[in-house]
Design a protein around this motif. Sequence first.
Motif, PDB file in Angstrom:
ATOM      1  N   VAL A  86       0.858  -1.187   0.000  1.00 28.71           N
ATOM      2  CA  VAL A  86       0.000   0.000   0.000  1.00 28.71           C
ATOM      3  C   VAL A  86       0.896   1.239   0.000  1.00 28.71           C
ATOM      4  O   VAL A  86       1.859   1.331   0.764  1.00 28.71           O
ATOM      5  CB  VAL A  86      -1.006   0.013   1.186  1.00 28.71           C
ATOM      6  CG1 VAL A  86      -2.035  -1.088   1.008  1.00 28.71           C
ATOM      7  CG2 VAL A  86      -0.323  -0.101   2.528  1.00 28.71           C
ATOM      8  N   GLU A  87       0.563   2.173  -0.913  1.00 29.45           N
ATOM      9  CA  GLU A  87       1.379   3.376  -1.124  1.00 29.45           C
ATOM     10  C   GLU A  87       0.779   4.518  -0.297  1.00 29.45           C
ATOM     11  O   GLU A  87      -0.349   4.932  -0.543  1.00 29.45           O
ATOM     12  CB  GLU A  87       1.383   3.694  -2.630  1.00 29.45           C
ATOM     13  CG  GLU A  87       1.961   5.040  -3.008  1.00 29.45           C
ATOM     14  CD  GLU A  87       3.388   5.256  -2.498  1.00 29.45           C
ATOM     15  OE1 GLU A  87       4.230   4.361  -2.661  1.00 29.45           O
ATOM     16  OE2 GLU A  87       3.650   6.334  -1.936  1.00 29.45           O
ATOM     17  N   MET A  88       1.559   5.006   0.665  1.00 30.31           N
ATOM     18  CA  MET A  88       1.050   5.996   1.610  1.00 30.31           C
ATOM     19  C   MET A  88       1.400   7.426   1.221  1.00 30.31           C
ATOM     20  O   MET A  88       1.039   8.364   1.935  1.00 30.31           O
ATOM     21  CB  MET A  88       1.605   5.692   3.007  1.00 30.31           C
ATOM     22  CG  MET A  88       1.236   4.332   3.571  1.00 30.31           C
ATOM     23  SD  MET A  88      -0.460   4.276   4.207  1.00 30.31           S
ATOM     24  CE  MET A  88      -1.374   3.808   2.776  1.00 30.31           C
ATOM     25  N   GLY A  89       2.151   7.593   0.122  1.00 32.86           N
ATOM     26  CA  GLY A  89       2.487   8.949  -0.323  1.00 32.86           C
ATOM     27  C   GLY A  89       3.239   9.712   0.740  1.00 32.86           C
ATOM     28  O   GLY A  89       4.284   9.292   1.219  1.00 32.86           O
ATOM     29  N   ASN A  90       2.655  10.853   1.155  1.00 30.22           N
ATOM     30  CA  ASN A  90       3.287  11.764   2.114  1.00 30.22           C
ATOM     31  C   ASN A  90       2.697  11.595   3.527  1.00 30.22           C
ATOM     32  O   ASN A  90       3.070  12.295   4.458  1.00 30.22           O
ATOM     33  CB  ASN A  90       3.024  13.199   1.600  1.00 30.22           C
ATOM     34  CG  ASN A  90       3.816  14.280   2.307  1.00 30.22           C
ATOM     35  OD1 ASN A  90       3.270  15.062   3.079  1.00 30.22           O
ATOM     36  ND2 ASN A  90       5.098  14.340   2.055  1.00 30.22           N
ATOM     37  N   SER A  91       1.779  10.630   3.686  1.00 32.74           N
ATOM     38  CA  SER A  91       0.879  10.661   4.847  1.00 32.74           C
ATOM     39  C   SER A  91       1.309   9.814   6.047  1.00 32.74           C
ATOM     40  O   SER A  91       1.118   8.583   6.074  1.00 32.74           O
ATOM     41  CB  SER A  91      -0.528  10.229   4.412  1.00 32.74           C
ATOM     42  OG  SER A  91      -1.402  10.303   5.515  1.00 32.74           O
ATOM     43  N   GLY A  92       1.838  10.478   7.048  1.00 33.86           N
ATOM     44  CA  GLY A  92       2.208   9.815   8.297  1.00 33.86           C
ATOM     45  C   GLY A  92       0.996   9.297   9.044  1.00 33.86           C
ATOM     46  O   GLY A  92       1.041   8.220   9.660  1.00 33.86           O
ATOM     47  N   THR A  93      -0.107  10.052   9.013  1.00 31.56           N
ATOM     48  CA  THR A  93      -1.305   9.620   9.740  1.00 31.56           C
ATOM     49  C   THR A  93      -1.845   8.324   9.144  1.00 31.56           C
ATOM     50  O   THR A  93      -2.161   7.375   9.877  1.00 31.56           O
ATOM     51  CB  THR A  93      -2.391  10.713   9.708  1.00 31.56           C
ATOM     52  OG1 THR A  93      -1.805  11.945  10.112  1.00 31.56           O
ATOM     53  CG2 THR A  93      -3.538  10.383  10.635  1.00 31.56           C
ATOM     54  N   SER A  94      -1.947   8.261   7.794  1.00 29.15           N
ATOM     55  CA  SER A  94      -2.418   7.020   7.164  1.00 29.15           C
ATOM     56  C   SER A  94      -1.533   5.861   7.603  1.00 29.15           C
ATOM     57  O   SER A  94      -2.015   4.801   8.020  1.00 29.15           O
ATOM     58  CB  SER A  94      -2.345   7.117   5.635  1.00 29.15           C
ATOM     59  OG  SER A  94      -2.973   8.264   5.151  1.00 29.15           O
ATOM     60  N   THR A  95      -0.223   6.061   7.506  1.00 30.49           N
ATOM     61  CA  THR A  95       0.714   4.964   7.769  1.00 30.49           C
ATOM     62  C   THR A  95       0.582   4.465   9.203  1.00 30.49           C
ATOM     63  O   THR A  95       0.409   3.267   9.455  1.00 30.49           O
ATOM     64  CB  THR A  95       2.155   5.447   7.543  1.00 30.49           C
ATOM     65  OG1 THR A  95       2.237   6.016   6.242  1.00 30.49           O
ATOM     66  CG2 THR A  95       3.141   4.299   7.672  1.00 30.49           C
ATOM     67  N   ARG A  96       0.641   5.390  10.152  1.00 30.50           N
ATOM     68  CA  ARG A  96       0.698   4.940  11.550  1.00 30.50           C
ATOM     69  C   ARG A  96      -0.631   4.347  12.006  1.00 30.50           C
ATOM     70  O   ARG A  96      -0.659   3.326  12.688  1.00 30.50           O
ATOM     71  CB  ARG A  96       1.140   6.105  12.431  1.00 30.50           C
ATOM     72  CG  ARG A  96       2.600   6.497  12.127  1.00 30.50           C
ATOM     73  CD  ARG A  96       3.106   7.582  13.041  1.00 30.50           C
ATOM     74  NE  ARG A  96       4.516   7.860  12.799  1.00 30.50           N
ATOM     75  CZ  ARG A  96       5.035   9.080  12.670  1.00 30.50           C
ATOM     76  NH1 ARG A  96       4.260  10.136  12.743  1.00 30.50           N
ATOM     77  NH2 ARG A  96       6.333   9.233  12.460  1.00 30.50           N
ATOM     78  N   LEU A  97      -1.730   4.952  11.609  1.00 25.36           N
ATOM     79  CA  LEU A  97      -3.024   4.411  12.040  1.00 25.36           C
ATOM     80  C   LEU A  97      -3.307   3.065  11.368  1.00 25.36           C
ATOM     81  O   LEU A  97      -3.800   2.124  12.004  1.00 25.36           O
ATOM     82  CB  LEU A  97      -4.150   5.413  11.760  1.00 25.36           C
ATOM     83  CG  LEU A  97      -4.426   6.425  12.894  1.00 25.36           C
ATOM     84  CD1 LEU A  97      -3.204   7.221  13.277  1.00 25.36           C
ATOM     85  CD2 LEU A  97      -5.570   7.351  12.547  1.00 25.36           C
ATOM     86  N   LEU A  98      -2.960   2.948  10.080  1.00 26.05           N
ATOM     87  CA  LEU A  98      -3.218   1.680   9.383  1.00 26.05           C
ATOM     88  C   LEU A  98      -2.310   0.576   9.906  1.00 26.05           C
ATOM     89  O   LEU A  98      -2.720  -0.594   9.979  1.00 26.05           O
ATOM     90  CB  LEU A  98      -3.035   1.851   7.874  1.00 26.05           C
ATOM     91  CG  LEU A  98      -4.102   2.722   7.193  1.00 26.05           C
ATOM     92  CD1 LEU A  98      -3.760   2.957   5.734  1.00 26.05           C
ATOM     93  CD2 LEU A  98      -5.479   2.073   7.314  1.00 26.05           C
ATOM     94  N   MET A  99      -1.082   0.922  10.299  1.00 23.01           N
ATOM     95  CA  MET A  99      -0.219  -0.099  10.920  1.00 23.01           C
ATOM     96  C   MET A  99      -0.924  -0.688  12.137  1.00 23.01           C
ATOM     97  O   MET A  99      -0.871  -1.899  12.378  1.00 23.01           O
ATOM     98  CB  MET A  99       1.127   0.508  11.326  1.00 23.01           C
ATOM     99  CG  MET A  99       2.055   0.794  10.145  1.00 23.01           C
ATOM    100  SD  MET A  99       3.551   1.704  10.652  1.00 23.01           S
ATOM    101  CE  MET A  99       4.392   0.447  11.650  1.00 23.01           C
ATOM    102  N   GLY A 100      -1.597   0.163  12.897  1.00 22.93           N
ATOM    103  CA  GLY A 100      -2.336  -0.314  14.062  1.00 22.93           C
ATOM    104  C   GLY A 100      -3.473  -1.247  13.666  1.00 22.93           C
ATOM    105  O   GLY A 100      -3.645  -2.323  14.248  1.00 22.93           O
ATOM    106  N   LEU A 101      -4.218  -0.857  12.644  1.00 23.42           N
ATOM    107  CA  LEU A 101      -5.328  -1.711  12.206  1.00 23.42           C
ATOM    108  C   LEU A 101      -4.834  -3.083  11.759  1.00 23.42           C
ATOM    109  O   LEU A 101      -5.407  -4.117  12.115  1.00 23.42           O
ATOM    110  CB  LEU A 101      -6.058  -1.059  11.025  1.00 23.42           C
ATOM    111  CG  LEU A 101      -7.098  -0.003  11.331  1.00 23.42           C
ATOM    112  CD1 LEU A 101      -7.770   0.437  10.041  1.00 23.42           C
ATOM    113  CD2 LEU A 101      -8.143  -0.580  12.290  1.00 23.42           C
ATOM    114  N   VAL A 102      -3.767  -3.082  10.971  1.00 27.44           N
ATOM    115  CA  VAL A 102      -3.252  -4.336  10.414  1.00 27.44           C
ATOM    116  C   VAL A 102      -2.705  -5.229  11.528  1.00 27.44           C
ATOM    117  O   VAL A 102      -2.819  -6.469  11.470  1.00 27.44           O
ATOM    118  CB  VAL A 102      -2.158  -4.029   9.362  1.00 27.44           C
ATOM    119  CG1 VAL A 102      -1.408  -5.295   8.956  1.00 27.44           C
ATOM    120  CG2 VAL A 102      -2.784  -3.348   8.142  1.00 27.44           C
TER     121      VAL A 102
END
Length: 436
Positions: A86-102
């Motif tokens: 999954v390509e998160m671009g510039n987004s730290g919020t997407s990355t960190r929150l989705l890491m939690g979900l996964v």
Amino acid sequence: MSFQHSGPLCGAVRVPGDKSISHRALMLSALAVGESVVEGLLEGEDVLATAAAMRAMGAHIERRADGRWHIQGVGVGGLTQPAAPVEMGNSGTSTRLLMGLVASHPISVTFTGDASLSGRPMGRVIDPLTLMGADISASPGGRLPLTVRGTRPAAPIRYTLPMASAQVKSAILLAGLNTPGTTQVIEPVPTRDHSERMLQGFGAELTVETDAGGTRTISVKGGAELRAQHITVPGDPSSAAFLVVAGLIVPGSAVTVENIGINPTRAGLFGILQAMGADLTMTNRRTVGGEPVADIVVRHSPLTGIAVPEAVAPSMIDEYPVLFVAAALAGGRTVMRGLDELRVKESDRIAVMARGLRAIGARVEELPDGLIVDGTGGAALAGGATIAAELDHRIAMSFTVAGLVADAPVTIDDVAPVATSFPNFFDLIGRLRATA
Ligand code: S3P
């Protein structure tokens, strides 16, 4: 793109939806049972990265012609294996929150990002998620690209945040949704609470206790079903901040920014500007989507430097770059400290702002944890320099605002990153200038 002083800003505008709330609305809708509808979603690149990732993990997400987003959730525990990284671009919020979900799903997800995101520390989420049982392999220094191999069942933890970070808090709470038992996050310094509010709104079993010293303990019980919701996203105070500061420092301006979220965990900047002498009022206070909202009315004001209390930093952490610009126009000295977190945002915002402000004639002293600014007392900045925005939207927008009070053009090398959070920023600046 170049900006230079050219008269007052006038008029009333709205800014796009709140970025933090938009990410969370997509994620929780994608985990709920049934169809959620989201109005006012920020359609910036960061939020679109979250939408693409949730689709890749099984949610059905559709933007209708009326601008509403319809999301069919998979149910807590129902995320499926994505076919590709999954390509998160510039987004730290997407990355960190989705890491939690996964982390608490039995899937393996590789996260990639742009040069800015790939330089940012992920150890802060890797540590607690590893304690919960996820197996995470990261690039050197705990950076992207990285792969999270989730586990089921994950183990509940009781975790004290080592830094003030809503992203770390949220990653743990999201992992806790699909973890048996009670997951607890202890937050010595309060950070934005959109996750807590929205999780409660979706029916999660979440409680918040605050002790006499202000430490918050957030507990989420795993296994509860989330119920689909209709969410209206308020305007982003972090985007409004640029227009508010511009209205205050450009002589002759009178600007209203309507429908702005003023959640106390986000709205610190507005009180600080008032303490500096800003003619800033909040009108038409109301509640939208479980969040307090108001219209913010500003007029050009002579500002005076102050020592900004360190305790307010988390409630305005993304607003410091543009506050540095306001301070550069204030009379006297503004001292801003306790800002270590600014060094690990989309860029090192202390260093990049200090360098750029100096290049356009401001007097600033960089500290390890902040900035001291000796303002002009309202006189224009010299300008006449090109600023490297370092793939950081808020740097590009801050120097746009600085350009509006500069004698010679301020040129920003790359304004494309503005589309991550505030796609129509330049249109709105143009509209406020045109109506003056
Ligand atoms: C965010 C939290 C903040 C903020 C970021 C968005 C969020 O980061 O800087 O822009 O949506 O939770 P930290 O929580 O890492 O301080």
